[in-house]
Design a protein around this motif. Structure first.
Motif, mmCIF file in Angstrom:
data_model
loop_
_atom_site.group_PDB
_atom_site.id
_atom_site.type_symbol
_atom_site.label_atom_id
_atom_site.label_comp_id
_atom_site.label_asym_id
_atom_site.label_seq_id
_atom_site.Cartn_x
_atom_site.Cartn_y
_atom_site.Cartn_z
ATOM 1 N N PRO A 194 34.952 13.214 2.548
ATOM 2 C CA PRO A 194 35.266 14.602 2.693
ATOM 3 C C PRO A 194 36.195 14.950 1.699
ATOM 4 C CG PRO A 194 36.552 12.705 4.074
ATOM 5 C CD PRO A 194 35.425 11.967 3.029
ATOM 6 N N GLY A 195 35.951 15.934 0.895
ATOM 7 C CA GLY A 195 36.893 16.358 -0.187
ATOM 8 C C GLY A 195 35.878 16.365 -1.647
ATOM 9 N N ALA A 196 34.592 16.050 -1.156
ATOM 10 C CA ALA A 196 33.523 16.236 -2.342
ATOM 11 C C ALA A 196 32.607 16.921 -2.206
ATOM 12 C CB ALA A 196 33.221 14.674 -2.771
ATOM 13 N N TYR A 197 31.972 17.694 -3.318
ATOM 14 C CA TYR A 197 30.835 18.624 -3.160
ATOM 15 C C TYR A 197 29.937 18.631 -4.340
ATOM 16 C CZ TYR A 197 34.034 21.884 -5.261
ATOM 17 O OH TYR A 197 34.757 22.526 -6.134
ATOM 18 N N MET A 198 29.778 17.486 -5.271
ATOM 19 C CA MET A 198 29.157 17.415 -6.282
ATOM 20 C C MET A 198 27.710 17.837 -5.929
ATOM 21 S SD MET A 198 31.468 15.144 -6.252
ATOM 22 C CE MET A 198 30.582 14.018 -5.319
ATOM 23 N N ASP A 199 27.156 16.821 -5.252
ATOM 24 C CA ASP A 199 25.803 16.817 -4.755
ATOM 25 C C ASP A 199 25.384 18.274 -4.118
ATOM 26 O OD1 ASP A 199 25.875 14.423 -5.740
ATOM 27 O OD2 ASP A 199 25.600 13.388 -3.685
ATOM 28 N N ARG A 200 26.078 18.663 -3.425
ATOM 29 C CA ARG A 200 25.904 20.026 -2.714
ATOM 30 C C ARG A 200 25.574 21.135 -3.717
ATOM 31 N NH1 ARG A 200 28.938 23.621 1.899
ATOM 32 N NH2 ARG A 200 27.233 24.726 2.105
ATOM 33 N N SER A 201 26.650 21.145 -4.920
ATOM 34 C CA SER A 201 26.448 21.908 -5.865
ATOM 35 C C SER A 201 25.325 21.892 -6.865
ATOM 36 C CB SER A 201 27.569 22.049 -6.742
ATOM 37 O OG SER A 201 28.617 22.424 -6.060
ATOM 38 N N THR A 202 25.090 20.699 -6.970
ATOM 39 C CA THR A 202 23.783 20.226 -7.588
ATOM 40 C C THR A 202 22.531 20.706 -6.973
ATOM 41 O OG1 THR A 202 24.758 18.264 -8.468
ATOM 42 C CG2 THR A 202 22.289 18.344 -9.056
ATOM 43 N N LEU A 203 22.185 20.397 -5.748
ATOM 44 C CA LEU A 203 21.085 20.974 -5.005
ATOM 45 C C LEU A 203 21.032 22.477 -4.892
ATOM 46 C CD1 LEU A 203 21.219 18.096 -2.397
ATOM 47 C CD2 LEU A 203 19.460 18.692 -4.029
ATOM 48 N N GLU A 204 22.214 23.136 -4.628
ATOM 49 C CA GLU A 204 22.098 24.539 -4.520
ATOM 50 C C GLU A 204 22.001 25.304 -5.732
ATOM 51 O OE1 GLU A 204 25.354 25.009 -0.918
ATOM 52 O OE2 GLU A 204 25.929 25.818 -2.911
ATOM 53 N N GLU A 237 0.905 -1.114 -0.006
ATOM 54 C CA GLU A 237 -0.014 0.102 -0.065
ATOM 55 C C GLU A 237 0.804 1.289 0.155
ATOM 56 O OE1 GLU A 237 -3.582 0.613 0.715
ATOM 57 O OE2 GLU A 237 -3.435 -0.860 -0.788
ATOM 58 N N GLU A 238 2.036 1.169 0.817
ATOM 59 C CA GLU A 238 2.686 2.336 1.038
ATOM 60 C C GLU A 238 4.367 2.149 0.454
ATOM 61 O OE1 GLU A 238 2.949 3.273 5.108
ATOM 62 O OE2 GLU A 238 2.863 5.574 4.570
ATOM 63 N N LYS A 239 4.617 2.816 -0.411
ATOM 64 C CA LYS A 239 6.217 2.831 -0.729
ATOM 65 C C LYS A 239 6.856 4.397 -0.583
ATOM 66 C CE LYS A 239 4.636 -0.484 -4.203
ATOM 67 N NZ LYS A 239 4.644 -0.917 -5.697
ATOM 68 N N PHE A 240 8.126 4.358 -0.683
ATOM 69 C CA PHE A 240 8.918 5.508 -0.328
ATOM 70 C C PHE A 240 9.851 5.705 -1.559
ATOM 71 C CE2 PHE A 240 7.340 4.212 3.755
ATOM 72 C CZ PHE A 240 6.570 5.590 4.252
ATOM 73 N N ILE A 241 10.198 7.044 -1.678
ATOM 74 C CA ILE A 241 11.313 7.290 -2.590
ATOM 75 C C ILE A 241 12.116 8.061 -1.535
ATOM 76 C CG2 ILE A 241 11.818 8.997 -4.678
ATOM 77 C CD1 ILE A 241 9.948 6.505 -5.190
ATOM 78 N N VAL A 242 13.477 7.996 -1.858
ATOM 79 C CA VAL A 242 14.515 8.635 -0.864
ATOM 80 C C VAL A 242 15.468 8.971 -1.685
ATOM 81 C CG1 VAL A 242 16.339 8.266 0.946
ATOM 82 C CG2 VAL A 242 13.898 7.041 1.244
ATOM 83 N N CYS A 243 15.986 10.436 -1.455
ATOM 84 C CA CYS A 243 17.218 10.738 -2.128
ATOM 85 C C CYS A 243 18.366 10.883 -1.310
ATOM 86 C CB CYS A 243 16.921 12.314 -2.573
ATOM 87 S SG CYS A 243 18.205 13.249 -2.992
ATOM 88 N N ASN A 244 19.346 10.367 -1.381
ATOM 89 C CA ASN A 244 20.612 10.385 -0.744
ATOM 90 C C ASN A 244 21.474 11.617 -0.839
ATOM 91 O OD1 ASN A 244 22.890 9.780 0.864
ATOM 92 N ND2 ASN A 244 22.997 7.565 0.228
ATOM 93 N N ALA A 245 21.275 12.403 -0.089
ATOM 94 C CA ALA A 245 22.102 13.574 -0.117
ATOM 95 C C ALA A 245 23.039 13.918 1.081
ATOM 96 C CB ALA A 245 21.400 14.938 -0.381
ATOM 97 N N ASP A 246 23.666 12.773 1.408
ATOM 98 C CA ASP A 246 24.454 12.676 2.762
ATOM 99 C C ASP A 246 25.736 13.144 2.505
ATOM 100 O OD1 ASP A 246 24.396 12.346 5.397
ATOM 101 O OD2 ASP A 246 25.793 10.700 5.165
ATOM 102 N N GLU A 247 26.407 12.792 1.118
ATOM 103 C CA GLU A 247 27.482 13.163 0.585
ATOM 104 C C GLU A 247 28.497 13.299 1.736
ATOM 105 O OE1 GLU A 247 28.807 15.422 -3.260
ATOM 106 O OE2 GLU A 247 28.149 17.172 -1.674
ATOM 107 N N GLY A 248 29.192 12.029 2.150
ATOM 108 C CA GLY A 248 30.023 11.993 3.094
ATOM 109 C C GLY A 248 31.321 11.927 2.808
#
Ligand SMILES: Cc1cc2nc3c(=O)[nH]c(=O)nc-3n(C[C@H](O)[C@H](O)[C@H](O)COP(=O)(O)O)c2cc1C
Ligand code: SF4
Ligand code: SF4
Ligand code: FES
Lengths: 595, 158
Positions: free
Chosen positions: A198-208, A185-196
């Motif tokens: 140390p020295g990477a910021y691709m996801d941050r820039s995409t979201l910004e 009945e119930e399903k979920f969609i999750v976006c992983n924006a944890d970008e852990g």
């Protein structure tokens, strides 16, 4: 109404820190003062990627690319460029001060790039949904809602051959299909924006720079697999990205693109933000779900995979930010188009955060199959300060190093793992001759030890033992047997750890033992650190031939270890020296030796 | 609720936030973030109050608090200095900045100056790696920092 000029100001985090906000305000004020505010539109965009040269200001339609702009430059930019129509030459980017390049396409940094994920970053105002819509935004959602079947969507992703950009490279269509087929009945969609990493910021820039692309893609996934709720799990360390996502969600709701009865289709879908709290292991998908559930983020063994049994036990699609950002384009342009880009093994592009000892640090997006040499030398402009290249590290704390012999390898998921490294999320850290491989590996190992959740013993105990052995070696107490010991422990961790953190934590050691054995041996046998980094293995001394007795070092030494009269040769007392390196830095005559 | 406001210093907004999230599954981390946003850290007293309001054991709150690096259990200085020790910053001398700040302020990592003005912490990648080495003071980001800029940066916040 059309404006005479559009002024784009980089408003990514990196540039915000270089005071892009102040530049924006100054440009506004100048437009008013010089009476041209009606004719000019000033837009604060996301990251242009060329962070080394930030803050960047681009003026259209001339496409003039101004770099390292300061608020004080606003007066001249408006007076000259806008009012008189003359480019401000001194601010244009160029490596060659005589022949200034004005246009973006003339800049080498951008020439080999191919922007799918970052298509909008630096072009639109991320806080204005209309600008996203003007560039085909939400057209993919409309297509999915009204002219494609759910099966068509999965088929399109399959044709595209899109693989997850969060590290593992799992085919996206398969995940979606598992969840689609799961009865619930119930399903979920999750976006992983944890970008852990140390020295990477691709996801941050995409979201910004382009938050709507992720929202649109998650909504498409919701419709395709039958989910009504999406969650974005994002690092609390990224306040600007969180702020822009919140604005984007609010605007999307106002436009009927999120919420109930989306675009009148009868489909309901909404998205909520959940904050991470500084635990690297929470980037791992099962740990991430535990964290959203409000618990300690400990991984659990798979299967069952989240696609079947995920958040609160319900089927859950979880994808990385960059994976999401590819999806609207694939829907619009088609899977066939996407599959033409890249290599046999990996289609499309990859965004890398190119950092370390590189001349042009920044965010680069290249087709899969581009070589490291092209990225480092053509795009990155080579090693900073003309030092010698030593190695490049990809895959963060889980990855390995690649040496100069392999710079011509076309990079994709397969080729990187063959070299003992991995694609990872996209951190690409360049090291030069001054970096000590053993020291850098110790840095990564300490990171993994700190971040181990402690649930399984191979990772908890093995990681600690590896870090201790590295510490011993960099302190000058290493023995030859330590090399075999590290290899054994590493191999055991790879096999026996529960999650990929423990399984991959030894990668930096294993790969460097292979490629940089000599450097380990220098530390162990000769008790020397060839790069001069490991403090226990170096001594500072003053070369009497070069010292002119300027007293600069003696005045700066924090422990008073340097003696000598003015204009007489100085001397370092090795017993008192704490090896801080200050004397080396301050001596203008190169008289301080490090050995 | 008014007791919580008066005795524990929880603002109306914070109480409203907790009330709103109380019934949502997986609310604890979001609530702790909100508490930290208000006080700068999570005191024993605040943790107690949250336990009371959510009707969960204090131990489960500390279980979460101790797992996640982001939560602070002690009060930071008026201006918190964060030096990035992510990979890019490490290679470009982030540790040297930490040493210099320790010297300048007589602080250890995780410490607070006697007057409560500054605290110092090492963090992992603030996402400006192109500007390494990076530090932040009270949230303001400084890139390509050199040791001799430090006294100037710090005194800006005096
Ligand atoms: C220790 C560890 C850390 C991870 N960190 C991240 C991360 O920061 N971001 C991310 O998207 N995936 C991360 N992953 C990968 C996720 O587990 C998962 O594969 C990914 O979110 C799936 O999305 P994709 O198929 O779109 O790549 C990590 C995995 C491990 C084992
Ligand atoms: S491998 Fe490490 S991080 Fe993963 S579950 Fe085991 S202890 Fe935790
Ligand atoms: S390395 Fe540091 S402690 Fe040693 S002599 Fe030079 S300045 Fe003094
Ligand atoms: S490593 Fe310092 S900001 Fe990323």
């Amino acid at each position: 109404m059309a404006f005479r000029n559009y002024i784009l100001v980089c408003g990514g985090t990196a540039c915000e820190s270089s005071k892009a906000d102040a530049i924006y305000e100054a440009l506004m004020a100048e437009c008013n003062a010089q009476g041209v505010s009606e004719e000019v539109q000033i837009v604060k965009t996301g990251c242009f990627g060329f962070c080394e040269q930030g803050p960047i200001v681009k003026i259209l339609p001339e496409d003039s690319f101004y770099v390292q702009v300061k608020p004080e430059d606003a007066q001249e930019l408006i007076a000259e460029h806008v009012v008189k129509g003359r480019e401000v030459k001194r601010l244009l980017y160029s490596k060659d001060p005589v022949k200034r390049h004005a246009k973006v396409e003339d800049i080498k940094f951008y020439q080999k790039q191919y922007r799918i994920v970052l298509r909008n970053c630096g072009f639109i105002d991320p806080e204005n949904i209309e600008e996203y819509i003007a560039r085909e935004g939400y057209a993919a959602l409309e297509k999915v809602l009204f002219s494609m079947s759910k099966e068509d969507v999965i088929e399109e992703l399959k044709t595209a051959g899109l693989r997850g950009r969060g590290g593992a490279g799992f085919p996206t269509w398969m995940k979606w299909n598992f969840t689609k087929q799961a009865a619930s009945e119930e399903k979920f969609i999750v976006c992983n924006a944890d970008e852990g990493d140390p020295g990477a910021y691709m996801d941050r820039s995409t979201l910004e720079g382009d938050p709507h692309s992720v929202l649109e893609a998650m909504t498409i996934a919701g419709h395709t697999v039958g989910a009504q709720k999406g969650l974005i799990y994002i690092r609390a360390e990224y306040p600007l990205a969180i702020h822009r996502l919140e604005i984007a969600m609010k605007q999307a709701r106002e436009y009927g693109l999120l919420g109930t009865d989306i675009l009148g289709s009868g489909f309901d879908f909404d998205i909520e933000i959940r904050l991470g709290a500084g635990a690297f292991v929470c980037g791992e998908e099962t740990a991430l779900l535990a964290s959203i559930e409000g618990r300690r983020g400990m991984p659990v063994p798979r299967p069952p995979f989240p696609a079947v049994k995920g958040l609160w036990g319900k089927p859950t699609v979880i994808n990385n930010v960059e994976t999401w950002a590819n999806i609207p384009v694939i829907i619009i342009k088609g899977g066939d188009w996407f599959s033409q880009i890249g290599t046999q093994d990996s289609h499309g592009t990859k965004v890398f955060a190119l950092t370390g000892k590189i001349r042009n640090s920044g965010l680069v997006e290249v087709p899969m199959g581009t070589t490291l040499r092209e990225i480092i030398y053509d795009i990155g402009g080579g090693i900073a300060h003309d030092k010698a290249f030593k190695a490049v590290q990809t895959g963060g704390p889980s990855g390995g190093v690649i040496t100069k012999d392999y710079l011509d390898t076309p990079i994709d998921f397969g080729s990187l793992s063959k070299l003992g490294s991995m694609m990872g999320s996209g951190g690409m850290i360049v090291m030069d001759e001054d970096d000590c491989i053993v020291d850098v590996v110790k840095f990564y190992l300490n990171f993994s030890v700190d971040e181990s959740c402690g649930k399984c013993s191979p990772c908890r105990i093995g990681g600690r033992s590896l870090a201790n052995l590295l510490e011993k070696i960099t302190k000058g107490n290493g023995e030859m047997a330590d090399i075999d010991r590290m290899r054994e422990i590493g191999e055991a961790m790879k096999k026996a750890s529960l999650c990929a953190l423990g399984q991959t934590a030894p990668n930096p050691i294993l790969s460097t033992l292979h490629y940089f054995r000599d450097e380990y041996l220098a530390h162990i046998i000769d008790k020397k650190c060839p790069a001069g980094k490991c403090k226990s293995l170096i001594t500072y001394s003053i070369n009497p031939e070069k010292c002119i007795g300027c007293t600069a070092c003696a005045r700066k030494c924090p422990v008073g270890a340097i003696s000598g009269e003015r204009r007489a040769v100085h001397k370092i007392d090795p017993a008192a020296c704490i090896k801080c390196g200050v004397c080396f830095e301050v001596c203008k005559f190169g008289a301080v030796d490090v050995r | 609720m008014s007791r919580i406001k008066e005795e524990k210093g929880f603002s109306d907004e914070l109480i409203a936030f907790i009330t709103e999230w109380k019934s949502k599954p997986g609310n604890l981390i979001m609530i702790l973030h909100r508490v930290q946003q208000e006080f700068g850290y999570i005191s024993r007293d605040s943790a107690d109050t949250v336990a009371l309001m959510l009707d969960i054991p204090l131990a489960s709150i500390y279980g979460v608090l101790s797992f996640y690096h982001f939560f602070k259990l002690t009060k930071p200085g008026e201006h918190n200095i964060q030096v990035c020790l992510g990979t890019a910053c490490y290679l470009k001398g982030g540790e040297g900045l930490v040493d210099e700040i320790k010297n300048l302020l007589g602080l250890e990592l995780g410490g607070v100056t006697a007057d409560g003005k500054y605290s110092l912490e090492g963090v992992r990648c603030v996402g400006c790696c192109g500007l390494a080495p990076v530090m932040t003071v009270s949230g303001e980001v400084f890139g390509k920092v050199t040791k001799d800029q430090l006294p100037g940066i710090i005194s800006k916040f005096n």
